[in-house]
Design an enzyme around this catalytic site. Structure first.
Site, PDB file in Angstrom:
ATOM      1  N   GLU A  55       0.825  -1.209   0.000  1.00 15.84           N
ATOM      2  CA  GLU A  55       0.000   0.000   0.000  1.00 15.84           C
ATOM      3  C   GLU A  55       0.860   1.261   0.000  1.00 15.84           C
ATOM      4  O   GLU A  55       0.528   2.244  -0.655  1.00 15.84           O
ATOM      5  CB  GLU A  55      -0.952   0.002   1.202  1.00 15.84           C
ATOM      6  CG  GLU A  55      -2.098  -0.984   1.079  1.00 15.84           C
ATOM      7  CD  GLU A  55      -3.024  -0.673  -0.103  1.00 15.84           C
ATOM      8  OE1 GLU A  55      -3.113   0.495  -0.524  1.00 15.84           O
ATOM      9  OE2 GLU A  55      -3.633  -1.613  -0.633  1.00 15.84           O
ATOM     10  N   TYR A 138      -6.683   6.880   4.259  1.00 16.81           N
ATOM     11  CA  TYR A 138      -6.730   5.819   3.251  1.00 16.81           C
ATOM     12  C   TYR A 138      -5.857   4.636   3.677  1.00 16.81           C
ATOM     13  O   TYR A 138      -6.296   3.483   3.682  1.00 16.81           O
ATOM     14  CB  TYR A 138      -6.271   6.326   1.866  1.00 16.81           C
ATOM     15  CG  TYR A 138      -6.044   5.152   0.946  1.00 16.81           C
ATOM     16  CD1 TYR A 138      -7.137   4.548   0.314  1.00 16.81           C
ATOM     17  CD2 TYR A 138      -4.783   4.581   0.785  1.00 16.81           C
ATOM     18  CE1 TYR A 138      -6.961   3.408  -0.469  1.00 16.81           C
ATOM     19  CE2 TYR A 138      -4.602   3.446   0.018  1.00 16.81           C
ATOM     20  CZ  TYR A 138      -5.692   2.875  -0.606  1.00 16.81           C
ATOM     21  OH  TYR A 138      -5.519   1.739  -1.352  1.00 16.81           O
ATOM     22  N   ASP A 156      -9.225   6.568  -1.582  1.00 11.63           N
ATOM     23  CA  ASP A 156      -8.214   7.406  -2.229  1.00 11.63           C
ATOM     24  C   ASP A 156      -8.895   8.164  -3.370  1.00 11.63           C
ATOM     25  O   ASP A 156     -10.121   8.104  -3.517  1.00 11.63           O
ATOM     26  CB  ASP A 156      -7.047   6.539  -2.731  1.00 11.63           C
ATOM     27  CG  ASP A 156      -7.481   5.588  -3.848  1.00 11.63           C
ATOM     28  OD1 ASP A 156      -8.694   5.496  -4.133  1.00 11.63           O
ATOM     29  OD2 ASP A 156      -6.598   4.934  -4.435  1.00 11.63           O
TER      30      ASP A 156
END
Ligand code: SF4
Length: 384
Positions: A55, A138, A156
């Site tokens: 991520e 996020y 996002d």
């Protein structure tokens, strides 16, 4: 009421999906994800640390670039403990070319905090994750839902696009009101079971179907529930406020050689290109015609010591980052014959070619060094 863009202003309660529509959207999106999901090295990963790394890499980096770099990063730092134990320099070096180095610094800082205060295990809920460096809403939602199956939204810019279309949001998505509406809808929409798959399905939908300019509504599994598509207004969403132009910055730099080495200095940890190595430089706002002579002399003395002069300009190039447009101007620094010593410091060195490969140096700065090298090569070519 109509605003300046000719859009109807929302005066009543903000748009929201009906509970039944939410239920159907979840079911359809998860089914679609089952057959259409993209194949990535981190898909199906169970280790929270590895999910977290994916991520972080994916933030502001293209998926194909992240895919290429993910295995190498993990083979260098296979566990959270290995990352926490590593020096920052090694992490920044492994991050080279991915840009936005603050991500790597935060990853490293957070790994050390987790190792020290959480028994080496990432916390599972969004709120505890938010307390760690680099975990915005996020990131915390993505890690919490994908790694731990917590019911947390992960919104996002791509998810914002899909959601704003689903509810046909008239409000600018970068306004406080627009952000709040999206946040509430995202929280309501994420299902209690398989929240991680749902968040990833939303990401995949935004990447391959709900495209920014030309959404492929005919191929969309949730088109029947999409208010903007039903109104033929998908391409008009999301509404955004006008973007500010990027900030203009100029960096005047010195190219000083000593035999086959070149002088590099390390930037302070915080701020633009923090902790990275570069040619000694002076950063100023805007586009001045040249550097302030005194400031340049002070830079020269601190980076190179006495006995150096600033010579001709040898390279000039512009690099645009997300919020900044940077003009690099490089001058040759020349030493008089008596110059033997340069100041010694942990944050300065004479770099050989091998160092230029191994040290953390930003992509922009590498382009500057390449431009100088090309100029030098041409100059030498002209001699013969
Ligand atoms: Fe996006 Fe079209 Fe699907 Fe709506 S129907 S979510 S606009 S692709």
């Amino acid at each position: 009421m109509v605003n300046q863009r000719g859009q109807k202003k929302q005066t009543s309660s903000p748009p929201a999906l009906a509970p039944e529509a939410r239920r159907r959207i979840r079911a359809k999106l998860l089914k679609w994800y089952g057959t259409e999901k993209r194949a990535f090295p981190w898909r199906g990963e169970k280790d929270p640390y590895r999910i977290w790394v994916s991520e972080v890499m994916l933030q502001q980096t293209r998926t194909d670039t992240a895919q290429g770099r993910y295995p190498a990063f993990l083979s260098r730092f296979p566990t959270l403990a290995a990352l926490a134990d590593a020096p920052l320099e090694a992490v920044l070096a492994e991050w080279q070319g991915l840009g936005y180095y603050s991500r790597a610094r935060n990853l490293h800082r957070a790994a050390r905090i987790v190792a020290e205060h959480h028994g080496g295990k990432l916390p599972r809920d969004k709120k505890s994750l938010r307390a760690l460096p680099g975990f915005g809403p996020y990131m915390a939602g993505a890690v919490s839902s994908i790694a731990f199956g917590e019911r947390a939204s992960a919104v996002d810019g791509n998810a914002v696009r899909v959601l704003s279309r689903l509810i046909d949001l008239n409000e600018p998505v970068d306004s406080a009101a627009g952000k709040k509406i999206i946040e509430l809808e995202a929280e309501a929409l994420v299902p209690p079971s398989r929240p991680g798959d749902f968040n990833q399905a939303l990401m995949d939908l935004s990447a391959g179907v709900c495209l920014p300019r030309a959404p492929r509504c005919h191929a969309c599994p949730i088109a029947k529930h999409c208010a903007a598509a039903l109104r033929g207004a998908a391409a008009l969403r999301p509404v955004k406020t006008k973007k500010k132009p990027p900030r203009e910055i100029t960096i005047f730099q010195l190219w000083a050689e000593n035999g086959k080495t070149v002088r590099l200095v390390r930037r302070e940890e915080n701020g633009l290109f923090g902790g990275m190595w570069e040619l000694p430089g002076l950063m100023v706002e805007g586009r001045p015609e040249g550097p302030d002579k005194r400031s340049l002399a002070a830079l020269r003395r601190s980076a190179l010591g006495a006995g150096w002069k600033t010579g001709e300009e040898i390279a000039r190039l512009v690099r645009t980052l997300t919020h900044r447009k940077i003009l690099f101007v490089v001058y040759r620094a020349t030493a008089d014959n008596n110059t033997k010593k340069t100041p010694t410091s942990e944050d300065a060195l004479w770099a050989q070619d091998a160092d230029l490969v191994a040290l953390p140096i930003s992509t922009a700065q590498r382009a500057v060094i390449d431009a100088v090298r090309e100029e030098e090569a041409e100059g030498q070519g002209n001699l013969f």
